[in-house]
Design a protein around this motif. Structure first.
Motif, mmCIF file in Angstrom:
data_model
loop_
_atom_site.group_PDB
_atom_site.id
_atom_site.type_symbol
_atom_site.label_atom_id
_atom_site.label_comp_id
_atom_site.label_asym_id
_atom_site.label_seq_id
_atom_site.Cartn_x
_atom_site.Cartn_y
_atom_site.Cartn_z
ATOM 1 N N PRO A 6 0.826 -1.203 0.000
ATOM 2 C CA PRO A 6 0.000 0.000 0.000
ATOM 3 C C PRO A 6 0.866 1.262 0.000
ATOM 4 O O PRO A 6 1.843 1.361 0.743
ATOM 5 C CB PRO A 6 -0.795 -0.099 1.303
ATOM 6 N N SER A 7 0.504 2.192 -0.852
ATOM 7 C CA SER A 7 1.223 3.461 -0.961
ATOM 8 C C SER A 7 0.214 4.594 -0.817
ATOM 9 O O SER A 7 -0.890 4.533 -1.362
ATOM 10 C CB SER A 7 1.920 3.557 -2.315
ATOM 11 N N GLN A 61 -2.719 0.234 6.765
ATOM 12 C CA GLN A 61 -1.853 0.291 7.947
ATOM 13 C C GLN A 61 -1.531 -1.098 8.476
ATOM 14 O O GLN A 61 -0.407 -1.380 8.877
ATOM 15 C CB GLN A 61 -2.491 1.143 9.044
ATOM 16 N N GLU A 62 -2.516 -1.990 8.450
ATOM 17 C CA GLU A 62 -2.271 -3.370 8.901
ATOM 18 C C GLU A 62 -1.202 -4.037 8.037
ATOM 19 O O GLU A 62 -0.272 -4.662 8.543
ATOM 20 C CB GLU A 62 -3.566 -4.168 8.856
ATOM 21 N N ILE A 66 2.738 -5.172 9.142
ATOM 22 C CA ILE A 66 3.268 -6.530 8.940
ATOM 23 C C ILE A 66 4.551 -6.479 8.116
ATOM 24 O O ILE A 66 5.557 -7.105 8.469
ATOM 25 C CB ILE A 66 2.219 -7.439 8.273
ATOM 26 N N ILE A 67 4.536 -5.729 7.038
ATOM 27 C CA ILE A 67 5.717 -5.628 6.172
ATOM 28 C C ILE A 67 6.872 -4.996 6.929
ATOM 29 O O ILE A 67 8.019 -5.451 6.827
ATOM 30 C CB ILE A 67 5.381 -4.846 4.889
ATOM 31 N N SER A 68 6.589 -3.961 7.720
ATOM 32 C CA SER A 68 7.666 -3.296 8.455
ATOM 33 C C SER A 68 8.306 -4.226 9.476
ATOM 34 O O SER A 68 9.505 -4.155 9.725
ATOM 35 C CB SER A 68 7.169 -2.017 9.126
ATOM 36 N N SER A 69 7.525 -5.139 10.048
ATOM 37 C CA SER A 69 8.105 -6.087 11.000
ATOM 38 C C SER A 69 9.040 -7.075 10.308
ATOM 39 O O SER A 69 10.001 -7.557 10.906
ATOM 40 C CB SER A 69 7.009 -6.834 11.760
ATOM 41 N N GLN A 73 11.824 -1.907 9.222
ATOM 42 C CA GLN A 73 11.703 -0.458 9.031
ATOM 43 C C GLN A 73 10.334 -0.033 9.532
ATOM 44 O O GLN A 73 9.334 -0.662 9.181
ATOM 45 C CB GLN A 73 11.865 -0.100 7.564
ATOM 46 N N PRO A 74 10.264 1.037 10.347
ATOM 47 C CA PRO A 74 8.958 1.439 10.863
ATOM 48 C C PRO A 74 8.019 1.920 9.767
ATOM 49 O O PRO A 74 8.429 2.577 8.827
ATOM 50 C CB PRO A 74 9.275 2.583 11.826
#
Length: 77
Positions: A6-7, A61-62, A66-69, A73-74
């Motif tokens: 998502p962007s 945001q969900e 998940i991707i940031s974890s 990267q936050p």
């Protein structure tokens, strides 16, 4: 298989938009999206640079959390 992240739309110009994800910006085509988009909307972008689906802010945001974890990267809110 392609993974779309998502962007968030930060600028609009006709059938093009500047989107941001994890601090990176790029210009994408909106020609595959039906309906009007607004600044702050989230879209999924395929590898060829075409946004193809609008997503709700909560779903975006969900996915970003998940991707940031995974990448360490936050996610931006």
């Amino acid at each position: 298989m392609c993974m779309a992240i998502p962007s968030r739309i930060i600028a609009l110009s006709g059938e093009m938009a500047t989107v941001e994800c994890f601090g990176e910006q790029r210009v994408v085509s909106l020609m595959l999206i039906e309906g009007k988009l607004e600044l702050g909307d989230y879209v999924l972008v395929q590898a060829g640079g075409f946004a193809f689906e609008r997503v709700t802010p909560s779903a975006a945001q969900e996915a970003l959390d998940i991707i940031s974890s995974v990448i360490g990267q936050p996610a931006a809110a």
